[in-house]
Design an enzyme around this catalytic site. Structure first.
Site, mmCIF file in Angstrom:
data_model
loop_
_atom_site.group_PDB
_atom_site.id
_atom_site.type_symbol
_atom_site.label_atom_id
_atom_site.label_comp_id
_atom_site.label_asym_id
_atom_site.label_seq_id
_atom_site.Cartn_x
_atom_site.Cartn_y
_atom_site.Cartn_z
ATOM 1 N N ASP A 25 -19.272 -23.715 37.282
ATOM 2 C CA ASP A 25 -18.882 -25.129 37.972
ATOM 3 C C ASP A 25 -18.656 -25.167 39.579
ATOM 4 O OD1 ASP A 25 -17.625 -27.873 37.539
ATOM 5 O OD2 ASP A 25 -15.968 -26.982 38.556
ATOM 6 N N HIS B 104 -10.283 -30.377 38.347
ATOM 7 C CA HIS B 104 -11.293 -30.349 39.548
ATOM 8 C C HIS B 104 -11.201 -29.326 40.584
ATOM 9 C CE1 HIS B 104 -12.153 -34.228 37.580
ATOM 10 N NE2 HIS B 104 -10.872 -34.657 37.600
ATOM 11 N N GLU C 21 -17.595 -27.308 43.185
ATOM 12 C CA GLU C 21 -17.050 -28.691 43.744
ATOM 13 C C GLU C 21 -17.816 -28.566 45.082
ATOM 14 O OE1 GLU C 21 -14.651 -30.171 42.322
ATOM 15 O OE2 GLU C 21 -14.389 -28.588 40.906
ATOM 16 N N ASP D 34 -11.879 -25.803 35.914
ATOM 17 C CA ASP D 34 -12.866 -26.608 34.875
ATOM 18 C C ASP D 34 -13.901 -25.650 34.133
ATOM 19 O OD1 ASP D 34 -11.872 -28.991 36.180
ATOM 20 O OD2 ASP D 34 -13.571 -29.485 37.134
#
Length: 318
Positions: free
Chosen positions: A122, A274, A124, A279
């Site tokens: 994942d 998040h 960000e 995540d």
């Protein structure tokens, strides 16, 4: 239960890296000639990263060349397992409650004909546009578990972060000399993935909404570094899989977001949502449940995968 059955058909049984007696270990890349310079991918940013990041800025190409040769080595950095901390016993109990199986690490060390190395990941970012925005956090977990099975770091985007309200990562956390840019992180990431990869077998990267979001960002960051994504990397998006799920009453889920899937499967949230590693952990459990419900084996999951080269034909969404 044979290991062969795990890899050929029972994918949901694989997730086992949060065992009650485990010790969490991460990778540190360091030089033999300068022992005090190290890159700790899990605990970035750290004050001791300043020197090595400064060196990478001055001679990034020499680092990329030397990464993987005898001048650099991967060290194991041991961090106390949260299972040994009384303050986290309730969280661990909740995590163990959603684990269907717990395969011992010693068993997984045996030679097994794995069709692929499966990395759940994942990111960000500073925004939604992969053309204009940048990655600010990267995390992954190798589903085989065991030692050094996680990789996590903040990333310096070299621009302001205007969406901290989404993930809690603000400009002051990443625009620092001791936080690596993606260019500086890339050789470390490639070395880590090689250390987990089964020789001659592909790497299967799994992300939720990966086709429209995570993978285009990864492709663009590689392009900025003038580095090609390895040809044996494949990607699976769990969002289309989630849209096939049915409720017990025969109706489809009202939402296929990661949050909705976590609630559907009653997976406890440990840590803030998040953030990349939280995540990733959620998606590992969701993937376990989805593949069980849809009766997907790993080879069948690989049949649904796509490659970075496919995006030459499929335009990247802006």
């Amino acid at each position: 239960m044979s290991l062969a059955s795990i890899w050929s058909g029972n994918f949901h049984q694989l997730w086992s890296s949060l065992g009650s007696n485990s010790t969490i270990k991460f990778l540190r890349l360091s030089t033999k000639c300068v022992p005090d310079k190290s890159f700790d991918a899990r605990r970035c940013p750290l004050r001791q990263l300043t020197n090595v990041v400064e060196e990478l800025r001055q001679e990034p190409q020499s680092f990329i060349t030397s990464c993987g040769c005898h001048d650099w080595r991967l060290e194991k950095v041991t961090i106390a397992s949260t299972t040994n901390l009384n303050t986290h016993q309730q969280e661990i109990h909740e995590l163990k409650a959603v684990q269907c199986y717990n395969i011992q690490e010693s068993t997984l060390k045996k030679s097994v004909d794995r069709p692929a190395t499966i990395l759940v990941f994942d990111i960000e970012t500073t925004g939604f546009s992969h053309q204009n925005e940048r990655i600010i956090e990267f995390a992954l977990r190798d589903l085989i578990g065991g030692k050094n099975s996680t990789f996590q770091t903040l990333v310096n985007p070299e621009k302001d972060v205007l969406n901290a309200f989404v993930h809690g990562i603000d400009t002051s956390m990443v625009n620092r000399r001791d936080v690596p840019t993606f260019r500086e992180l890339l050789p470390v990431l490639l070395q880590y993935v090689r250390s987990r990869q089964v020789a001659g077998r592909p790497v299967l990267w799994v992300a939720h909404n990966g086709r429209k979001f995570d993978v285009p960002f990864i492709i663009k960051e590689f392009q900025r570094c003038l580095v090609e994504i390895p040809a044996d990397w494949m990607f699976v998006d769990t969002l289309p899989l989630a849209r096939q799920l049915m409720k017990p009453d025969g109706t489809k889920l009202t939402s296929s977001s990661l949050k909705a899937l976590r609630e559907h499967y009653q997976i406890p949230l440990v840590g803030p949502a998040h953030r990349a590693m939280q995540d990733v952990t959620t998606l590992c459990y969701v993937l376990q449940k989805i593949t069980f419900d849809l009766k997907l084996s790993i080879p069948e999951l690989m049949d649904r995968a796509f490659r970075a080269s496919d995006f030459v034909k499929l335009p990247l969404e802006k």
